[in-house]
Motif scaffolding. Structure first.
Motif, PDB file in Angstrom:
ATOM      1  N   SER A   1       0.812  -1.220   0.000  1.00  0.00           N
ATOM      2  CA  SER A   1       0.000   0.000   0.000  1.00  0.00           C
ATOM      3  C   SER A   1       0.842   1.265   0.000  1.00  0.00           C
ATOM      4  CB  SER A   1      -0.971   0.000   1.180  1.00  0.00           C
ATOM      5  OG  SER A   1      -0.268   0.078   2.400  1.00  0.00           O
ATOM      6  N   LYS A   2       2.172   1.126   0.023  1.00  0.00           N
ATOM      7  CA  LYS A   2       3.042   2.301  -0.033  1.00  0.00           C
ATOM      8  C   LYS A   2       2.791   3.059  -1.319  1.00  0.00           C
ATOM      9  CE  LYS A   2       6.955   1.010   2.814  1.00  0.00           C
ATOM     10  NZ  LYS A   2       8.366   0.639   2.820  1.00  0.00           N
TER      11      LYS A   2
ATOM     12  N   CYS B   1      -7.149  -3.806  16.163  1.00  0.00           N
ATOM     13  CA  CYS B   1      -7.687  -5.103  16.562  1.00  0.00           C
ATOM     14  C   CYS B   1      -8.742  -4.842  17.619  1.00  0.00           C
ATOM     15  CB  CYS B   1      -6.584  -6.046  17.051  1.00  0.00           C
ATOM     16  SG  CYS B   1      -5.883  -5.613  18.646  1.00  0.00           S
ATOM     17  N   ARG B   2      -9.346  -5.893  18.103  1.00  0.00           N
ATOM     18  CA  ARG B   2     -10.475  -5.736  19.037  1.00  0.00           C
ATOM     19  C   ARG B   2     -10.117  -4.833  20.225  1.00  0.00           C
ATOM     20  NH1 ARG B   2     -13.827 -10.822  20.701  1.00  0.00           N
ATOM     21  NH2 ARG B   2     -14.221 -10.624  18.482  1.00  0.00           N
ATOM     22  N   LEU B   3      -9.016  -5.096  20.880  1.00  0.00           N
ATOM     23  CA  LEU B   3      -8.598  -4.279  22.027  1.00  0.00           C
ATOM     24  C   LEU B   3      -7.454  -3.330  21.670  1.00  0.00           C
ATOM     25  CD1 LEU B   3      -8.695  -7.020  24.809  1.00  0.00           C
ATOM     26  CD2 LEU B   3     -10.369  -5.208  24.389  1.00  0.00           C
ATOM     27  N   ASN B   4      -6.978  -3.420  20.460  1.00  0.00           N
ATOM     28  CA  ASN B   4      -5.872  -2.652  19.904  1.00  0.00           C
ATOM     29  C   ASN B   4      -4.517  -3.043  20.500  1.00  0.00           C
ATOM     30  OD1 ASN B   4      -5.084  -1.024  17.819  1.00  0.00           O
ATOM     31  ND2 ASN B   4      -5.002   0.809  19.073  1.00  0.00           N
ATOM     32  N   TRP B   5      -4.441  -4.140  21.191  1.00  0.00           N
ATOM     33  CA  TRP B   5      -3.166  -4.586  21.737  1.00  0.00           C
ATOM     34  C   TRP B   5      -2.304  -5.208  20.652  1.00  0.00           C
ATOM     35  CZ3 TRP B   5      -5.566  -7.277  26.612  1.00  0.00           C
ATOM     36  CH2 TRP B   5      -6.089  -6.287  27.446  1.00  0.00           C
ATOM     37  N   ARG B   6      -2.884  -6.127  19.868  1.00  0.00           N
ATOM     38  CA  ARG B   6      -2.139  -6.700  18.749  1.00  0.00           C
ATOM     39  C   ARG B   6      -1.748  -5.600  17.777  1.00  0.00           C
ATOM     40  NH1 ARG B   6      -6.454 -11.503  18.206  1.00  0.00           N
ATOM     41  NH2 ARG B   6      -7.700  -9.706  18.740  1.00  0.00           N
ATOM     42  N   GLY B   7      -2.692  -4.700  17.506  1.00  0.00           N
ATOM     43  CA  GLY B   7      -2.420  -3.589  16.601  1.00  0.00           C
ATOM     44  C   GLY B   7      -1.271  -2.723  17.087  1.00  0.00           C
ATOM     45  N   ALA B   8      -1.204  -2.485  18.391  1.00  0.00           N
ATOM     46  CA  ALA B   8      -0.122  -1.678  18.957  1.00  0.00           C
ATOM     47  C   ALA B   8       1.228  -2.368  18.772  1.00  0.00           C
ATOM     48  CB  ALA B   8      -0.378  -1.412  20.443  1.00  0.00           C
ATOM     49  N   VAL B   9       1.259  -3.685  18.979  1.00  0.00           N
ATOM     50  CA  VAL B   9       2.502  -4.441  18.813  1.00  0.00           C
ATOM     51  C   VAL B   9       2.933  -4.466  17.348  1.00  0.00           C
ATOM     52  CG1 VAL B   9       3.574  -6.726  18.999  1.00  0.00           C
ATOM     53  CG2 VAL B   9       2.211  -5.836  20.897  1.00  0.00           C
ATOM     54  N   PHE B  10       1.989  -4.722  16.443  1.00  0.00           N
ATOM     55  CA  PHE B  10       2.329  -4.767  15.017  1.00  0.00           C
ATOM     56  C   PHE B  10       2.803  -3.407  14.519  1.00  0.00           C
ATOM     57  CE2 PHE B  10       0.954  -8.923  15.223  1.00  0.00           C
ATOM     58  CZ  PHE B  10       0.924  -9.557  13.992  1.00  0.00           C
ATOM     59  N   THR B  11       2.161  -2.336  14.986  1.00  0.00           N
ATOM     60  CA  THR B  11       2.591  -0.996  14.592  1.00  0.00           C
ATOM     61  C   THR B  11       3.993  -0.709  15.124  1.00  0.00           C
ATOM     62  OG1 THR B  11       0.306  -0.207  14.498  1.00  0.00           O
ATOM     63  CG2 THR B  11       2.024   1.463  14.726  1.00  0.00           C
TER      64      THR B  11
ATOM     65  N   THR C   1      11.192  -2.252  12.628  1.00  0.00           N
ATOM     66  CA  THR C   1      11.870  -3.157  11.689  1.00  0.00           C
ATOM     67  C   THR C   1      11.810  -2.696  10.245  1.00  0.00           C
ATOM     68  OG1 THR C   1       9.943  -4.597  11.302  1.00  0.00           O
ATOM     69  CG2 THR C   1      11.393  -5.155  13.182  1.00  0.00           C
ATOM     70  N   GLN C   2      10.796  -1.910   9.877  1.00  0.00           N
ATOM     71  CA  GLN C   2      10.631  -1.532   8.479  1.00  0.00           C
ATOM     72  C   GLN C   2      10.910  -0.059   8.209  1.00  0.00           C
ATOM     73  OE1 GLN C   2       9.931  -4.189   6.331  1.00  0.00           O
ATOM     74  NE2 GLN C   2      10.303  -5.204   8.297  1.00  0.00           N
ATOM     75  N   LEU C   3      10.543   0.794   9.142  1.00  0.00           N
ATOM     76  CA  LEU C   3      10.706   2.232   8.939  1.00  0.00           C
ATOM     77  C   LEU C   3      11.943   2.781   9.633  1.00  0.00           C
ATOM     78  CD1 LEU C   3       6.977   3.359   9.384  1.00  0.00           C
ATOM     79  CD2 LEU C   3       8.194   2.793   7.257  1.00  0.00           C
ATOM     80  N   ASN C   4      12.631   1.914  10.373  1.00  0.00           N
ATOM     81  CA  ASN C   4      13.848   2.298  11.109  1.00  0.00           C
ATOM     82  C   ASN C   4      13.623   3.499  12.021  1.00  0.00           C
ATOM     83  OD1 ASN C   4      15.516   0.240   9.935  1.00  0.00           O
ATOM     84  ND2 ASN C   4      15.483   1.456   8.060  1.00  0.00           N
ATOM     85  N   GLU C   5      12.455   3.555  12.623  1.00  0.00           N
ATOM     86  CA  GLU C   5      12.163   4.626  13.566  1.00  0.00           C
ATOM     87  C   GLU C   5      12.858   4.352  14.885  1.00  0.00           C
ATOM     88  OE1 GLU C   5       8.110   5.852  14.006  1.00  0.00           O
ATOM     89  OE2 GLU C   5       7.819   5.987  11.842  1.00  0.00           O
ATOM     90  N   ASP C   6      13.019   5.391  15.657  1.00  0.00           N
ATOM     91  CA  ASP C   6      13.653   5.286  16.963  1.00  0.00           C
ATOM     92  C   ASP C   6      12.881   4.296  17.838  1.00  0.00           C
ATOM     93  OD1 ASP C   6      15.500   6.313  19.106  1.00  0.00           O
ATOM     94  OD2 ASP C   6      13.550   6.886  19.972  1.00  0.00           O
TER      95      ASP C   6
ATOM     96  N   PHE D   1      14.504 -11.752  14.171  1.00  0.00           N
ATOM     97  CA  PHE D   1      14.408 -12.181  12.784  1.00  0.00           C
ATOM     98  C   PHE D   1      14.869 -11.079  11.832  1.00  0.00           C
ATOM     99  CE2 PHE D   1      11.948 -12.296   8.824  1.00  0.00           C
ATOM    100  CZ  PHE D   1      12.367 -13.517   8.298  1.00  0.00           C
ATOM    101  N   TYR D   2      14.389  -9.863  12.044  1.00  0.00           N
ATOM    102  CA  TYR D   2      14.740  -8.762  11.149  1.00  0.00           C
ATOM    103  C   TYR D   2      16.153  -8.251  11.378  1.00  0.00           C
ATOM    104  CZ  TYR D   2      10.220  -8.770   8.964  1.00  0.00           C
ATOM    105  OH  TYR D   2       9.116  -9.153   8.240  1.00  0.00           O
ATOM    106  N   GLN D   3      16.664  -8.376  12.581  1.00  0.00           N
ATOM    107  CA  GLN D   3      18.061  -7.975  12.830  1.00  0.00           C
ATOM    108  C   GLN D   3      19.037  -8.947  12.177  1.00  0.00           C
ATOM    109  OE1 GLN D   3      18.216  -7.657  17.102  1.00  0.00           O
ATOM    110  NE2 GLN D   3      17.649  -5.491  17.056  1.00  0.00           N
TER     111      GLN D   3
END
Length: 97
Positions: A33-34, A44-54, A60-65, A93-95
């Motif tokens: 989608s870039k 996600c339902r409680l936004n916990w999974r969503g918080a971890v994935f974000t 790992t992908q955007l190299n943010e602090d 894995f990504y490192q």
């Protein structure tokens, strides 16, 4: 959603058994989608999974602090042992790439 020109993608994640493949699928969708106009919402339902994935995507992908990304995640949820182990697995894995 079509009338709003929104697309939806579901990454099915087992709460007690998230997999590395779940995050790889998430990354593939995010990367596809870039360049599209608009905003991407991860939830996600409680936004916990969503918080971890974000958090993981930012690190790992955007190299943010890492500290800033973690602060944003912790404002939503403190990962339990299962999810902290998952964060460690995905990060390692990504490192190693």
């Amino acid at each position: 959603m079509q009338s709003l020109d929104l697309s939806y993608y579901n990454v099915q994640v087992e709460w007690e058994d998230p997999s590395l493949q779940n995050f790889i699928d998430y990354v593939a969708y995010m990367n596809s989608s870039k360049g599209n106009e608009g905003i991407t919402l991860t939830h996600c339902r409680l936004n916990w999974r969503g918080a971890v994935f974000t958090y993981l995507y930012k690190v790992t992908q955007l190299n943010e602090d890492e500290a800033k990304a973690k602060k944003d995640m912790l404002a939503i949820w403190q990962p339990n042992e299962t999810w902290q182990d998952y964060i460690d697995e995905v990060t390692e894995f990504y490192q190693s790439k």
